[in-house]
Design an enzyme around this catalytic site. Sequence first.
Site, PDB file in Angstrom:
ATOM      1  N   ASN A   8      -6.008  69.851   7.229  1.00 30.29           N
ATOM      2  CA  ASN A   8      -6.279  68.489   6.753  1.00 30.29           C
ATOM      3  C   ASN A   8      -6.871  68.608   5.346  1.00 30.29           C
ATOM      4  O   ASN A   8      -8.032  68.951   5.193  1.00 30.29           O
ATOM      5  CB  ASN A   8      -7.255  67.788   7.710  1.00 30.29           C
ATOM      6  CG  ASN A   8      -7.669  66.409   7.210  1.00 30.29           C
ATOM      7  OD1 ASN A   8      -7.072  65.878   6.268  1.00 30.29           O
ATOM      8  ND2 ASN A   8      -8.678  65.831   7.844  1.00 30.29           N
ATOM      9  N   TRP A   9      -6.031  68.339   4.383  1.00 33.71           N
ATOM     10  CA  TRP A   9      -6.474  68.497   2.983  1.00 33.71           C
ATOM     11  C   TRP A   9      -7.449  67.408   2.554  1.00 33.71           C
ATOM     12  O   TRP A   9      -8.082  67.521   1.514  1.00 33.71           O
ATOM     13  CB  TRP A   9      -5.255  68.466   2.037  1.00 33.71           C
ATOM     14  CG  TRP A   9      -4.341  69.642   2.114  1.00 33.71           C
ATOM     15  CD1 TRP A   9      -4.442  70.735   2.953  1.00 33.71           C
ATOM     16  CD2 TRP A   9      -3.177  69.866   1.317  1.00 33.71           C
ATOM     17  NE1 TRP A   9      -3.404  71.602   2.717  1.00 33.71           N
ATOM     18  CE2 TRP A   9      -2.615  71.096   1.714  1.00 33.71           C
ATOM     19  CE3 TRP A   9      -2.536  69.141   0.300  1.00 33.71           C
ATOM     20  CZ2 TRP A   9      -1.456  71.615   1.129  1.00 33.71           C
ATOM     21  CZ3 TRP A   9      -1.376  69.650  -0.280  1.00 33.71           C
ATOM     22  CH2 TRP A   9      -0.853  70.884   0.130  1.00 33.71           C
ATOM     23  N   LYS A  10      -7.510  66.325   3.312  1.00 28.31           N
ATOM     24  CA  LYS A  10      -8.325  65.166   2.923  1.00 28.31           C
ATOM     25  C   LYS A  10      -7.939  64.734   1.492  1.00 28.31           C
ATOM     26  O   LYS A  10      -6.784  64.930   1.095  1.00 28.31           O
ATOM     27  CB  LYS A  10      -9.816  65.482   3.068  1.00 28.31           C
ATOM     28  CG  LYS A  10     -10.130  66.062   4.450  1.00 28.31           C
ATOM     29  CD  LYS A  10     -11.583  66.086   4.798  1.00 28.31           C
ATOM     30  CE  LYS A  10     -11.736  66.687   6.182  1.00 28.31           C
ATOM     31  NZ  LYS A  10     -13.093  66.582   6.704  1.00 28.31           N
ATOM     32  N   HIS A  94      -9.136  59.507  12.278  1.00 27.10           N
ATOM     33  CA  HIS A  94     -10.064  60.547  11.807  1.00 27.10           C
ATOM     34  C   HIS A  94     -11.449  59.902  11.651  1.00 27.10           C
ATOM     35  O   HIS A  94     -11.555  58.736  11.251  1.00 27.10           O
ATOM     36  CB  HIS A  94      -9.586  61.129  10.472  1.00 27.10           C
ATOM     37  CG  HIS A  94     -10.383  62.330  10.083  1.00 27.10           C
ATOM     38  ND1 HIS A  94     -11.614  62.222   9.493  1.00 27.10           N
ATOM     39  CD2 HIS A  94     -10.149  63.660  10.250  1.00 27.10           C
ATOM     40  CE1 HIS A  94     -12.110  63.450   9.304  1.00 27.10           C
ATOM     41  NE2 HIS A  94     -11.233  64.334   9.754  1.00 27.10           N
ATOM     42  N   GLU A  96     -13.575  60.034   9.454  1.00 23.73           N
ATOM     43  CA  GLU A  96     -13.843  59.463   8.122  1.00 23.73           C
ATOM     44  C   GLU A  96     -13.177  58.089   7.983  1.00 23.73           C
ATOM     45  O   GLU A  96     -13.681  57.224   7.264  1.00 23.73           O
ATOM     46  CB  GLU A  96     -13.376  60.451   7.032  1.00 23.73           C
ATOM     47  CG  GLU A  96     -14.317  61.654   6.971  1.00 23.73           C
ATOM     48  CD  GLU A  96     -13.672  62.969   6.565  1.00 23.73           C
ATOM     49  OE1 GLU A  96     -12.572  62.961   5.988  1.00 23.73           O
ATOM     50  OE2 GLU A  96     -14.292  64.022   6.847  1.00 23.73           O
ATOM     51  N   GLU A 165     -12.942  66.277  17.399  1.00 24.75           N
ATOM     52  CA  GLU A 165     -13.698  66.663  16.206  1.00 24.75           C
ATOM     53  C   GLU A 165     -15.098  66.067  16.275  1.00 24.75           C
ATOM     54  O   GLU A 165     -15.302  64.898  15.905  1.00 24.75           O
ATOM     55  CB  GLU A 165     -13.002  66.140  14.948  1.00 24.75           C
ATOM     56  CG  GLU A 165     -11.625  66.728  14.734  1.00 24.75           C
ATOM     57  CD  GLU A 165     -11.233  66.677  13.265  1.00 24.75           C
ATOM     58  OE1 GLU A 165     -10.873  67.722  12.725  1.00 24.75           O
ATOM     59  OE2 GLU A 165     -11.305  65.593  12.654  1.00 24.75           O
ATOM     60  N   GLY A 171     -17.207  69.473   8.206  1.00 20.17           N
ATOM     61  CA  GLY A 171     -17.622  69.740   6.830  1.00 20.17           C
ATOM     62  C   GLY A 171     -19.073  70.180   6.709  1.00 20.17           C
ATOM     63  O   GLY A 171     -19.613  70.245   5.611  1.00 20.17           O
ATOM     64  N   SER A 209     -15.372  72.439  11.071  1.00 16.95           N
ATOM     65  CA  SER A 209     -15.792  73.735  10.524  1.00 16.95           C
ATOM     66  C   SER A 209     -15.099  74.923  11.195  1.00 16.95           C
ATOM     67  O   SER A 209     -15.695  75.988  11.360  1.00 16.95           O
ATOM     68  CB  SER A 209     -17.315  73.885  10.583  1.00 16.95           C
ATOM     69  OG  SER A 209     -17.928  72.867   9.799  1.00 16.95           O
ATOM     70  N   GLY A 230     -10.147  71.482   8.159  1.00 20.22           N
ATOM     71  CA  GLY A 230     -10.370  70.811   6.886  1.00 20.22           C
ATOM     72  C   GLY A 230     -10.559  71.807   5.759  1.00 20.22           C
ATOM     73  O   GLY A 230      -9.603  72.373   5.216  1.00 20.22           O
ATOM     74  N   GLY A 231     -11.812  72.063   5.417  1.00 20.89           N
ATOM     75  CA  GLY A 231     -12.147  72.901   4.265  1.00 20.89           C
ATOM     76  C   GLY A 231     -11.379  74.215   4.201  1.00 20.89           C
ATOM     77  O   GLY A 231     -10.875  74.597   3.132  1.00 20.89           O
TER      78      GLY A 231
HETATM   79  P1  PGA Z   1     -13.713  70.701   8.358  1.00 17.87           P
HETATM   80  O1  PGA Z   1     -12.924  69.328   8.587  1.00 17.87           O
HETATM   81  O2  PGA Z   1     -12.858  71.809   8.917  1.00 17.87           O
HETATM   82  O3  PGA Z   1     -13.897  70.800   6.888  1.00 17.87           O
HETATM   83  O4  PGA Z   1     -15.011  70.577   9.109  1.00 17.87           O
HETATM   84  C1  PGA Z   1     -12.167  69.108   9.742  1.00 17.87           C
HETATM   85  C2  PGA Z   1     -11.597  67.713   9.718  1.00 17.87           C
HETATM   86  O5  PGA Z   1     -12.290  66.773   9.303  1.00 17.87           O
HETATM   87  O6  PGA Z   1     -10.437  67.491  10.106  1.00 17.87           O
END
Ligand code: PGA
Length: 247
Positions: A8-10, A94, A96, A165, A171, A209, A230-231
């Site tokens: 997930n590049w966001k 998600h 967010e 999640e 994050g 994470s 994500g990251g």
């Molecule tokens: P993260 O994000 O791996 O950076 O914690 C995961 C996500 O929000 O899909």
Amino acid sequence: MKKLIVGNWKMNGSLQTNADLVSDVVQGLPASLNCGVGVAVPAVYVAQVQALVQGSGVAVAAQDVSQHEKGAYTGETSASMLQDLGVRYTLVGHSERRQYHGETDAVVAAKAQAALAKGVTPIVCVGETLAEREAGQTEQVVKRQLAAVIHQVGHCISELVVAYEPVWAIGTGKTASPEQAQAVHAVLRAQLAAATEHAGRVPLLYGGSMNAANAVPLLSQADIDGGLVGGASLKAADFLQIIAAAN
Ligand code: PGA
């Protein structure tokens, strides 16, 4: 079931960095790829990345989709548009989106339904906040979030992907322990099993994470079928190590 790893590049990337990242990932994939791999990219880069991954086995995902079919919804992307570009998956709900864009369980369910109707597989994200976990409400929260989608999509439940999640792990560098994650995955699996005889087919991804170091113990859990990353998906070497752990 084959594992599934979705990056997930966001809201990150540019034409140049996308090209570099995808090229490094594609070149570093295991010679025989035995897991699914996808990247959820900003809508504006879907066409670019679709061209970059051609023939590699990597699928493209969107990060969101409109619940509406078409029309006067400025700024939105419809499921038909994703279908038009051959997009395989879309994230829905998600945390967010829930947190910063006010998406309710009902909106998330409508988005999942809109995606399914166009043959785009929704990756339905659920998860509790730290306050909810500390109040002992984890199970109740994730079940409520998933129930809304199950209720909406009816017999299509087995076509979903679900991602657990925990919001406190996204994050933050704080990962749910494999046991904590497995316990919630088992709850979600049981909830799906009560709704469909094909619950075993629904990939349950863990996200929050996930990295090269914790991927193996997380992916070894009975009900963890993959990861939403994500990251670590923004660094080819890290993402490739997670893919290797799933392969
Ligand atoms: P993260 O994000 O791996 O950076 O914690 C995961 C996500 O929000 O899909």
